[in-house]
Design a protein around this motif. Structure first.
Motif, PDB file in Angstrom:
ATOM      1  N   GLY A  49       0.804  -1.225   0.000  1.00  0.00           N
ATOM      2  CA  GLY A  49       0.000   0.000   0.000  1.00  0.00           C
ATOM      3  C   GLY A  49       0.827   1.260   0.000  1.00  0.00           C
ATOM      4  O   GLY A  49       0.356   2.296   0.456  1.00  0.00           O
ATOM      5  N   GLY A  50       2.042   1.210  -0.495  1.00  0.00           N
ATOM      6  CA  GLY A  50       2.913   2.382  -0.484  1.00  0.00           C
ATOM      7  C   GLY A  50       2.550   3.414  -1.527  1.00  0.00           C
ATOM      8  O   GLY A  50       3.011   4.538  -1.483  1.00  0.00           O
ATOM      9  N   GLY A  51       1.742   3.058  -2.495  1.00  0.00           N
ATOM     10  CA  GLY A  51       1.340   4.023  -3.509  1.00  0.00           C
ATOM     11  C   GLY A  51       2.385   4.267  -4.564  1.00  0.00           C
ATOM     12  O   GLY A  51       2.353   5.284  -5.233  1.00  0.00           O
ATOM     13  N   THR A  52       3.321   3.364  -4.732  1.00  0.00           N
ATOM     14  CA  THR A  52       4.376   3.574  -5.719  1.00  0.00           C
ATOM     15  C   THR A  52       4.080   2.879  -7.034  1.00  0.00           C
ATOM     16  O   THR A  52       4.881   2.961  -7.952  1.00  0.00           O
ATOM     17  N   GLY A  53       2.952   2.177  -7.141  1.00  0.00           N
ATOM     18  CA  GLY A  53       2.629   1.465  -8.372  1.00  0.00           C
ATOM     19  C   GLY A  53       2.265   2.424  -9.489  1.00  0.00           C
ATOM     20  O   GLY A  53       1.891   3.574  -9.270  1.00  0.00           O
ATOM     21  N   ALA A  54       2.408   1.945 -10.710  1.00  0.00           N
ATOM     22  CA  ALA A  54       2.085   2.764 -11.868  1.00  0.00           C
ATOM     23  C   ALA A  54       0.570   2.940 -11.977  1.00  0.00           C
ATOM     24  O   ALA A  54      -0.194   2.035 -11.673  1.00  0.00           O
ATOM     25  N   VAL A  55       0.172   4.092 -12.406  1.00  0.00           N
ATOM     26  CA  VAL A  55      -1.248   4.383 -12.587  1.00  0.00           C
ATOM     27  C   VAL A  55      -1.699   3.749 -13.898  1.00  0.00           C
ATOM     28  O   VAL A  55      -1.056   3.938 -14.931  1.00  0.00           O
ATOM     29  N   PRO A  56      -2.787   2.961 -13.866  1.00  0.00           N
ATOM     30  CA  PRO A  56      -3.270   2.358 -15.116  1.00  0.00           C
ATOM     31  C   PRO A  56      -3.660   3.439 -16.118  1.00  0.00           C
ATOM     32  O   PRO A  56      -4.219   4.477 -15.767  1.00  0.00           O
ATOM     33  N   LYS A  57      -3.360   3.178 -17.385  1.00  0.00           N
ATOM     34  CA  LYS A  57      -3.616   4.163 -18.433  1.00  0.00           C
ATOM     35  C   LYS A  57      -4.951   3.964 -19.121  1.00  0.00           C
ATOM     36  O   LYS A  57      -5.359   4.792 -19.921  1.00  0.00           O
ATOM     37  N   ALA A  58      -5.614   2.848 -18.831  1.00  0.00           N
ATOM     38  CA  ALA A  58      -6.923   2.575 -19.440  1.00  0.00           C
ATOM     39  C   ALA A  58      -7.816   1.924 -18.389  1.00  0.00           C
ATOM     40  O   ALA A  58      -7.345   1.343 -17.419  1.00  0.00           O
ATOM     41  N   LEU A  59      -9.127   2.035 -18.606  1.00  0.00           N
ATOM     42  CA  LEU A  59     -10.104   1.518 -17.652  1.00  0.00           C
ATOM     43  C   LEU A  59     -11.137   0.679 -18.389  1.00  0.00           C
ATOM     44  O   LEU A  59     -11.695   1.109 -19.402  1.00  0.00           O
ATOM     45  N   LEU A  60     -11.369  -0.527 -17.870  1.00  0.00           N
ATOM     46  CA  LEU A  60     -12.406  -1.403 -18.414  1.00  0.00           C
ATOM     47  C   LEU A  60     -13.417  -1.651 -17.309  1.00  0.00           C
ATOM     48  O   LEU A  60     -13.078  -2.168 -16.253  1.00  0.00           O
ATOM     49  N   LEU A  61     -14.663  -1.273 -17.561  1.00  0.00           N
ATOM     50  CA  LEU A  61     -15.743  -1.466 -16.608  1.00  0.00           C
ATOM     51  C   LEU A  61     -16.561  -2.676 -17.045  1.00  0.00           C
ATOM     52  O   LEU A  61     -17.041  -2.734 -18.184  1.00  0.00           O
ATOM     53  N   VAL A  62     -16.693  -3.647 -16.147  1.00  0.00           N
ATOM     54  CA  VAL A  62     -17.440  -4.869 -16.443  1.00  0.00           C
ATOM     55  C   VAL A  62     -18.705  -4.852 -15.585  1.00  0.00           C
ATOM     56  O   VAL A  62     -18.629  -4.898 -14.362  1.00  0.00           O
ATOM     57  N   GLU A  63     -19.869  -4.767 -16.246  1.00  0.00           N
ATOM     58  CA  GLU A  63     -21.161  -4.812 -15.559  1.00  0.00           C
ATOM     59  C   GLU A  63     -22.009  -5.878 -16.222  1.00  0.00           C
ATOM     60  O   GLU A  63     -22.711  -5.600 -17.195  1.00  0.00           O
ATOM     61  N   GLY A  64     -21.895  -7.097 -15.723  1.00  0.00           N
ATOM     62  CA  GLY A  64     -22.629  -8.201 -16.340  1.00  0.00           C
ATOM     63  C   GLY A  64     -22.089  -8.470 -17.731  1.00  0.00           C
ATOM     64  O   GLY A  64     -20.909  -8.687 -17.941  1.00  0.00           O
ATOM     65  N   ASP A  65     -22.977  -8.415 -18.717  1.00  0.00           N
ATOM     66  CA  ASP A  65     -22.559  -8.624 -20.105  1.00  0.00           C
ATOM     67  C   ASP A  65     -22.038  -7.351 -20.755  1.00  0.00           C
ATOM     68  O   ASP A  65     -21.455  -7.403 -21.833  1.00  0.00           O
TER      69      ASP A  65
END
Length: 126
Positions: A49-65
């Protein structure tokens, strides 16, 4: 007076009950086994939980199908191509958010599609 008792003859062992038991066991194991293949999805432990990870550059939202990649609706059968298009634009990390009534099978299908895309790091969040 001495009486000779008749000697007992050894009867041969009947194999019919043994064959019946083996047949029943064979039937049981044939009917109780499954012939489907199970996929394997690797899910690693999250980083510290140090917050040093890379920030994701894209987002995929999965809501059912329903799938939404960076806010745009994506058909499930076109997800692999869209993810490869992301890597072509030098986007190497993707955050997958799970919302709503998404089943485990739907999530596994999405993750297995994304796993086959080279040079794409996938992070799962709930």
């Amino acid at each position: 007076m001495h009486i000779n008792r008749p000697q007992r003859r050894a009867r041969p062992i009947s194999l019919t009950p043994l064959v019946d038991v083996i047949f029943l066991l064979l039937l049981f194991f044939m009917l109780s086994s499954t012939f489907t293949r199970f996929g394997e999805v690797e899910i690693g432990a999250p980083g510290g939980g140090g917050g040093t990870g890379a920030v994701p550059k894209a987002l995929l939202l999965v809501e059912g199908d329903a799938l939404r990649l960076n806010g745009n609706a994506v058909e499930p059968d076109r997800l692999h191509g869209e993810a490869e298009a992301l890597t072509a634009r030098d986007i190497d990390s993707l955050l997958v958010l799970v919302r709503g009534e998404t089943t485990t099978q739907q999530l596994v299908t999405v993750l297995s599609d994304l796993k086959s895309v080279e040079n794409l790091s996938v992070t799962l969040a709930r």
